[in-house]
Motif scaffolding. Structure first.
Motif, PDB file in Angstrom:
ATOM      1  N   LYS A  30       0.358  -1.668  -0.167  1.00 16.04           N
ATOM      2  CA  LYS A  30      -0.204   0.053   0.057  1.00 16.04           C
ATOM      3  C   LYS A  30       0.613   1.259   0.062  1.00 16.04           C
ATOM      4  N   ARG A  31       1.830   1.087   1.129  1.00 18.30           N
ATOM      5  CA  ARG A  31       3.434   2.221   1.020  1.00 18.30           C
ATOM      6  C   ARG A  31       3.688   2.307  -0.534  1.00 18.30           C
ATOM      7  N   TRP A  32       4.377   1.453  -1.445  1.00 17.85           N
ATOM      8  CA  TRP A  32       4.739   1.770  -2.222  1.00 17.85           C
ATOM      9  C   TRP A  32       3.898   2.086  -3.193  1.00 17.85           C
ATOM     10  N   GLN A  33       2.168   1.718  -3.423  1.00 14.36           N
ATOM     11  CA  GLN A  33       1.091   2.415  -4.368  1.00 14.36           C
ATOM     12  C   GLN A  33       1.159   3.388  -4.246  1.00 14.36           C
ATOM     13  N   GLU A  34       0.722   4.316  -2.961  1.00 18.78           N
ATOM     14  CA  GLU A  34       0.633   5.690  -3.023  1.00 18.78           C
ATOM     15  C   GLU A  34       1.825   6.189  -2.952  1.00 18.78           C
ATOM     16  N   ASN A  35       3.098   5.993  -2.834  1.00 17.71           N
ATOM     17  CA  ASN A  35       4.161   6.922  -3.786  1.00 17.71           C
ATOM     18  C   ASN A  35       4.505   6.785  -4.683  1.00 17.71           C
ATOM     19  N   ASP A  36       3.814   5.376  -5.445  1.00 18.44           N
ATOM     20  CA  ASP A  36       4.128   5.423  -6.823  1.00 18.44           C
ATOM     21  C   ASP A  36       5.449   4.860  -7.177  1.00 18.44           C
ATOM     22  N   LEU A  37       5.996   4.087  -5.821  1.00 16.30           N
ATOM     23  CA  LEU A  37       7.087   3.545  -6.324  1.00 16.30           C
ATOM     24  C   LEU A  37       8.096   3.315  -7.667  1.00 16.30           C
ATOM     25  N   TYR A  38       7.567   2.366  -7.594  1.00 11.01           N
ATOM     26  CA  TYR A  38       7.495   1.156  -9.173  1.00 11.01           C
ATOM     27  C   TYR A  38       7.410   2.329 -10.611  1.00 11.01           C
ATOM     28  N   GLN A  39       6.862   3.516 -10.222  1.00 16.29           N
ATOM     29  CA  GLN A  39       6.682   4.208 -11.987  1.00 16.29           C
ATOM     30  C   GLN A  39       8.221   5.316 -12.398  1.00 16.29           C
TER      31      GLN A  39
END
Length: 66
Positions: A30-39
């Motif tokens: 959830k934290r990775w998705q909120e920070n848009d880490l993959y992009q």
């Protein structure tokens, strides 16, 4: 049953000894998705440049094998 916990010389830490991955993984994702880490990682330039795989025809140097 004897309790040997107090006889062992173990380090005292603030973090838990068990990772609890089934409980923590959804929070991490959830934290990775909120920070848009993959992009953000996809947009970063690699220090060695782009990776290009130069592939030739199949079986160029030997006989076909199955």
């Amino acid at each position: 049953m004897a309790d040997y916990k107090h006889t062992l010389n173990l380090p005292q830490t603030k973090f838990p000894m068990k990772a609890g991955l089934p409980n923590r993984e959804p929070l991490i994702l959830k934290r990775w998705q909120e920070n848009d880490l993959y992009q953000k990682m996809r947009e970063m330039d690699h220090p060695k440049g782009p990776f290009i795989l130069h592939d030739g025809p199949p079986y160029a140097l030997s006989l076909i094998h199955i």
